[in-house]
Design a protein around this motif. Sequence first.
Motif, PDB file in Angstrom:
ATOM      1  N   ARG A 122     -61.472 -39.650 -19.336  1.00 40.20           N
ATOM      2  CA  ARG A 122     -62.824 -39.906 -17.695  1.00 40.20           C
ATOM      3  C   ARG A 122     -62.373 -41.738 -17.795  1.00 40.20           C
ATOM      4  O   ARG A 122     -62.328 -42.267 -18.752  1.00 40.20           O
ATOM      5  N   ILE A 182     -64.859 -44.750 -17.437  1.00 42.14           N
ATOM      6  CA  ILE A 182     -65.463 -45.215 -17.490  1.00 42.14           C
ATOM      7  C   ILE A 182     -66.437 -47.061 -16.772  1.00 42.14           C
ATOM      8  O   ILE A 182     -65.600 -47.837 -16.909  1.00 42.14           O
ATOM      9  N   THR A 231     -71.937 -43.566 -10.665  1.00 45.08           N
ATOM     10  CA  THR A 231     -71.636 -44.313 -11.858  1.00 45.08           C
ATOM     11  C   THR A 231     -72.771 -42.982 -12.910  1.00 45.08           C
ATOM     12  O   THR A 231     -73.412 -43.617 -13.563  1.00 45.08           O
ATOM     13  N   SER A 244     -71.942 -42.672 -16.330  1.00 44.47           N
ATOM     14  CA  SER A 244     -72.306 -42.830 -17.393  1.00 44.47           C
ATOM     15  C   SER A 244     -73.531 -43.156 -17.307  1.00 44.47           C
ATOM     16  O   SER A 244     -73.762 -43.404 -19.386  1.00 44.47           O
ATOM     17  N   ARG A 245     -73.938 -43.637 -16.337  1.00 44.40           N
ATOM     18  CA  ARG A 245     -74.767 -44.473 -16.708  1.00 44.40           C
ATOM     19  C   ARG A 245     -76.300 -43.763 -17.136  1.00 44.40           C
ATOM     20  O   ARG A 245     -77.013 -44.103 -17.725  1.00 44.40           O
ATOM     21  N   LEU A 262     -76.234 -40.735 -19.117  1.00 45.56           N
ATOM     22  CA  LEU A 262     -75.761 -39.807 -20.419  1.00 45.56           C
ATOM     23  C   LEU A 262     -76.253 -40.357 -21.465  1.00 45.56           C
ATOM     24  O   LEU A 262     -76.518 -40.994 -21.690  1.00 45.56           O
ATOM     25  N   TRP A 312     -75.227 -40.839 -25.176  1.00 46.77           N
ATOM     26  CA  TRP A 312     -74.172 -40.833 -25.238  1.00 46.77           C
ATOM     27  C   TRP A 312     -74.411 -40.229 -26.750  1.00 46.77           C
ATOM     28  O   TRP A 312     -72.946 -40.327 -27.465  1.00 46.77           O
ATOM     29  N   CYS A 322     -72.498 -35.562 -23.044  1.00 48.12           N
ATOM     30  CA  CYS A 322     -71.606 -36.793 -22.689  1.00 48.12           C
ATOM     31  C   CYS A 322     -69.831 -36.473 -22.033  1.00 48.12           C
ATOM     32  O   CYS A 322     -69.341 -37.074 -22.003  1.00 48.12           O
ATOM     33  N   GLY A 343     -67.496 -38.853 -16.042  1.00 48.00           N
ATOM     34  CA  GLY A 343     -66.492 -40.059 -15.183  1.00 48.00           C
ATOM     35  C   GLY A 343     -67.632 -40.658 -14.014  1.00 48.00           C
ATOM     36  O   GLY A 343     -68.470 -39.732 -13.608  1.00 48.00           O
ATOM     37  N   ASP A 344     -67.054 -41.593 -13.941  1.00 48.37           N
ATOM     38  CA  ASP A 344     -67.458 -42.239 -13.031  1.00 48.37           C
ATOM     39  C   ASP A 344     -66.199 -42.888 -11.739  1.00 48.37           C
ATOM     40  O   ASP A 344     -65.375 -42.286 -12.677  1.00 48.37           O
ATOM     41  N   THR A 383     -66.937 -36.380 -11.861  1.00 47.87           N
ATOM     42  CA  THR A 383     -67.492 -37.281 -11.012  1.00 47.87           C
ATOM     43  C   THR A 383     -68.516 -37.108 -10.071  1.00 47.87           C
ATOM     44  O   THR A 383     -69.022 -37.609  -8.992  1.00 47.87           O
TER      45      THR A 383
END
Length: 325
Positions: free
Chosen positions: A45, A47, A144, A146-147, A149, A151, A157, A161-162, A283
């Motif tokens: 993915r 990020i 985004t 990922s912000r 998640l 982790w 996680c 993806g972004d 995404t």
Amino acid sequence: MTRLRSVVRGCGSYLPRTVVTNHDLAARVETSDDWIIQRTGIRQRHIAEPDETTSVLGVRAAQNALRNAGIDASTIDLVVCATSTPDHTFPSTATQIQAGLGIQAGAAFDLQAVCAGFVYAVATADKFLTTGAASRALVVGAETFSRLLDWEDRTTCVLFGDGAGALVLEAQPGEGHSGDRGVLTSHLRADGRHRDKLYVDGGPGSTGTTGKLRMVGKEVFRFAVGSVTDVIAQAFDATGTTAEDLDWFVPHQANRRIIEASADKLGIAREKVVLTVDRHGNTSAASIPLALDAACQDGRIKRGDLVMIEAIGGGFTWGSALIRW
Ligand code: ACO
């Protein structure tokens, strides 16, 4: 009977520069490349780095779509951005994309239906264009995730993806039948009773923090495969088309198993399914325009093709749109 149609003029996308593989994740949490591929089909993915905000990704995807359409940004009079990860609580990411493109006219707003956001945004833009309320729309899906998640949580996680993708839609006259180019029909659904199966445990009106994504994966899986095919059947019914008429099925890219089980249930041949989940992960609202752009760029989707987009997201929200490219 002639009527206005929302015709696709261009398509574009943008992915953050950093790629994270399953092996990279296995160094951070207890997981493995084998487990992730077997359960989801995801291999890697993209990020976003700190300077790659949702609006930055959205502007780049929109610029690529405008270039592909061969039209100037100043002729756009509607910007709709589907996102659950806005740069700020307000102003909307759509207004930031509008400003980033130098557009000063028309309307711009965000639309939040999580992973179904892009289908909701296409359906919404289509209503503006076919009623004459706008003439050229930029429909963006930008995220985004990922912000959002946790982790430390291996059950979520590894899935996301972004990225960003965009379509330029233009109002053009059609004949009113399924041979027309453009959005032929769209069908949206929501059922908020399922809100606790996939949610973010924060927000400006509750905790005052952004919060982290939480999910009951098995139940999302069951609902995604079992229930969302209703909106696809409705799209076929509304247009007098069938699974055999489709050239391409471009579903939300959450999980290869969900996508293939849905296609099988609908009688859509596997070779008509566009898959990017292996390269992009999930995404959210960006996954469909990213997949559309990948299939346009490699020559699979061509002018005149019949393309079904479909997604399910948190809420639950879900929907479909049938587009003659
Ligand atoms: N690596 C290794 N093991 C893991 C991981 C991981 N990343 N995550 C979970 N496991 C373990 C679990 O702890 C469990 O272990 P246990 O048996 O010892 O308790 C085992 O793997 C099996 O876990 P399950 O949750 O039963 O695995 P399942 O086969 O259901 O797959 C998954 C999990 C991939 C999340 C699946 O349920 C799924 O795809 N659900 C749909 C969710 C989805 O796609 N969400 C995206 C957002 S929603 C949307 O876009 C619509």
